[in-house]
Scaffold this motif. Structure first.
Motif, mmCIF file in Angstrom:
data_model
loop_
_atom_site.group_PDB
_atom_site.id
_atom_site.type_symbol
_atom_site.label_atom_id
_atom_site.label_comp_id
_atom_site.label_asym_id
_atom_site.label_seq_id
_atom_site.Cartn_x
_atom_site.Cartn_y
_atom_site.Cartn_z
ATOM 1 N N PRO A 22 39.742 -5.426 -4.014
ATOM 2 C CA PRO A 22 39.709 -6.365 -2.956
ATOM 3 C C PRO A 22 38.261 -6.357 -2.442
ATOM 4 O O PRO A 22 37.423 -5.553 -2.111
ATOM 5 C CB PRO A 22 40.690 -5.952 -1.824
ATOM 6 N N MET A 23 37.750 -7.478 -2.215
ATOM 7 C CA MET A 23 36.393 -7.663 -1.653
ATOM 8 C C MET A 23 36.054 -6.868 -0.335
ATOM 9 O O MET A 23 34.905 -6.529 -0.028
ATOM 10 C CB MET A 23 35.609 -9.016 -1.662
ATOM 11 N N ALA A 24 36.976 -7.048 0.684
ATOM 12 C CA ALA A 24 36.775 -6.331 1.957
ATOM 13 C C ALA A 24 36.869 -4.745 1.658
ATOM 14 O O ALA A 24 35.921 -4.092 2.211
ATOM 15 C CB ALA A 24 38.127 -6.786 2.751
ATOM 16 N N GLU A 25 37.304 -4.303 0.685
ATOM 17 C CA GLU A 25 37.085 -2.955 0.282
ATOM 18 C C GLU A 25 35.960 -2.410 -0.486
ATOM 19 O O GLU A 25 35.480 -1.490 -0.227
ATOM 20 C CB GLU A 25 38.538 -2.311 -0.629
ATOM 21 N N LEU A 26 35.394 -3.461 -1.259
ATOM 22 C CA LEU A 26 34.162 -3.095 -1.627
ATOM 23 C C LEU A 26 33.074 -3.113 -0.703
ATOM 24 O O LEU A 26 32.159 -2.234 -0.895
ATOM 25 C CB LEU A 26 33.914 -4.445 -2.776
ATOM 26 N N ARG A 27 33.103 -4.376 0.235
ATOM 27 C CA ARG A 27 32.058 -3.979 1.345
ATOM 28 C C ARG A 27 32.232 -2.732 2.102
ATOM 29 O O ARG A 27 31.039 -1.919 2.356
ATOM 30 C CB ARG A 27 32.326 -5.190 2.303
ATOM 31 N N HIS A 35 24.934 1.659 3.127
ATOM 32 C CA HIS A 35 24.091 0.215 2.916
ATOM 33 C C HIS A 35 24.665 -0.515 4.171
ATOM 34 O O HIS A 35 25.617 -0.410 4.967
ATOM 35 C CB HIS A 35 24.619 -0.300 1.643
ATOM 36 N N GLU A 36 23.599 -1.489 4.278
ATOM 37 C CA GLU A 36 23.909 -2.308 5.626
ATOM 38 C C GLU A 36 24.233 -3.687 5.169
ATOM 39 O O GLU A 36 23.987 -4.209 3.661
ATOM 40 C CB GLU A 36 22.723 -2.335 6.514
ATOM 41 N N ASP A 37 24.621 -4.402 6.037
ATOM 42 C CA ASP A 37 24.814 -6.138 5.569
ATOM 43 C C ASP A 37 25.502 -6.407 4.386
ATOM 44 O O ASP A 37 25.275 -7.453 3.733
ATOM 45 C CB ASP A 37 23.324 -6.757 5.801
ATOM 46 N N ALA A 38 26.690 -5.425 4.229
ATOM 47 C CA ALA A 38 27.261 -5.827 2.840
ATOM 48 C C ALA A 38 27.916 -7.148 2.934
ATOM 49 O O ALA A 38 28.674 -7.546 4.090
ATOM 50 C CB ALA A 38 28.244 -4.597 2.663
ATOM 51 N N GLN A 39 27.922 -7.924 1.978
ATOM 52 C CA GLN A 39 28.636 -8.994 1.848
ATOM 53 C C GLN A 39 29.205 -9.377 0.248
ATOM 54 O O GLN A 39 28.393 -9.069 -0.749
ATOM 55 C CB GLN A 39 27.566 -10.394 2.200
ATOM 56 N N THR A 40 30.287 -10.028 0.240
ATOM 57 C CA THR A 40 30.654 -10.286 -1.035
ATOM 58 C C THR A 40 30.666 -11.772 -1.431
ATOM 59 O O THR A 40 30.469 -12.576 -0.349
ATOM 60 C CB THR A 40 32.047 -9.809 -1.417
ATOM 61 N N TYR A 41 30.466 -12.263 -2.553
ATOM 62 C CA TYR A 41 30.636 -13.456 -2.932
ATOM 63 C C TYR A 41 31.604 -13.968 -4.219
ATOM 64 O O TYR A 41 31.492 -13.124 -5.135
ATOM 65 C CB TYR A 41 28.961 -13.921 -3.480
ATOM 66 N N LEU A 42 32.469 -14.686 -4.029
ATOM 67 C CA LEU A 42 33.507 -14.997 -4.978
ATOM 68 C C LEU A 42 34.204 -13.675 -5.249
ATOM 69 O O LEU A 42 34.091 -12.649 -4.464
ATOM 70 C CB LEU A 42 33.025 -15.349 -6.091
ATOM 71 N N GLN A 43 35.432 -13.609 -5.930
ATOM 72 C CA GLN A 43 36.164 -12.482 -6.109
ATOM 73 C C GLN A 43 35.782 -11.701 -7.451
ATOM 74 O O GLN A 43 36.667 -10.743 -7.801
ATOM 75 C CB GLN A 43 37.718 -13.021 -6.150
ATOM 76 N N SER A 44 34.851 -11.938 -8.097
ATOM 77 C CA SER A 44 34.560 -11.462 -9.305
ATOM 78 C C SER A 44 33.433 -10.556 -9.502
ATOM 79 O O SER A 44 32.694 -10.074 -10.418
ATOM 80 C CB SER A 44 34.041 -12.655 -10.218
ATOM 81 N N GLY A 45 33.309 -9.779 -8.146
ATOM 82 C CA GLY A 45 32.456 -8.545 -8.196
ATOM 83 C C GLY A 45 30.817 -8.673 -8.064
ATOM 84 O O GLY A 45 29.978 -8.206 -8.562
#
Length: 184
Positions: A22-27, A35-45
């Motif tokens: 899950p992208m929220a958990e990856l952040r 690390h700071e300012d963690a963002q994700t883009y799409l669901q593909s890593g």
């Protein structure tokens, strides 16, 4: 020390119901590494973050791989590239990106510069109108009918070509978005 922006490109997650990240958990994992300012883009890593670390992108990737394994219980290959490299990759694109659909143009990011000799067995004329070009730790692929139908993509993924390299491919839309997200 000022923060630099990076993109983490994970390979083989959230595909076919396997290796769910899950992208929220990856952040959260990225933030847990400091690390700071963690963002994700799409669901593909695809994740971007900023860090004041002096670690190399390779060291950051190994650190993230270990944290993913500890958090999720499975391994995931990861490449980390800084924003400057992403911008340079986009700027050096040998194909007319602005004239193409994002699904027609892809970039395979490599953990190190692949030697041209790896591609000696590929007769490029056989795959026309598909084409590829080597760049700085990347392979650009023009596949007019998309990656899923590309015979050249299959040839470029053969073990003789990629053995010993960590590689992951993104379409041009994703590359452009990652450039935007890592811009200083």
């Amino acid at each position: 020390m000022t923060n630099r922006k990076y993109a983490a490109l994970l390979r083989g997650i959230n595909v076919g119901g396997n290796k769910k990240v899950p992208m929220a958990e990856l952040r959260q994992v990225l933030q847990g590494l400091g690390h700071e300012d963690a963002q994700t883009y799409l669901q593909s890593g695809n994740a971007v973050f900023s860090s004041a670390t002096k670690k190399t992108p390779v060291a950051l990737a190994r650190e993230l791989e270990a944290a993913i394994e500890a958090h999720f219980g499975f391994g995931a290959s990861c490449l980390v590239v800084d924003g400057a490299h992403l911008k340079a990759v986009a700027d050096a694109c040998p194909f007319p990106a602005a004239e193409l659909e994002g699904k027609q143009l892809h970039v395979t990011f490599c953990s190190e510069q692949p030697a041209e000799s790896r591609f000696a067995s590929i007769d490029a004329d056989t795959y026309l109108p598909e084409e590829y070009r080597l760049g700085d730790r990347v392979v650009y692929l023009y596949a007019p009918n998309g990656l899923g139908r590309s015979k050249l993509a299959e040839a470029l993924a053969r073990p003789a070509v990629v053995k010993g390299l960590d590689v992951t491919t993104r379409n041009w839309n994703t590359v452009a978005k990652l450039v935007e997200l890592t811009r200083d």
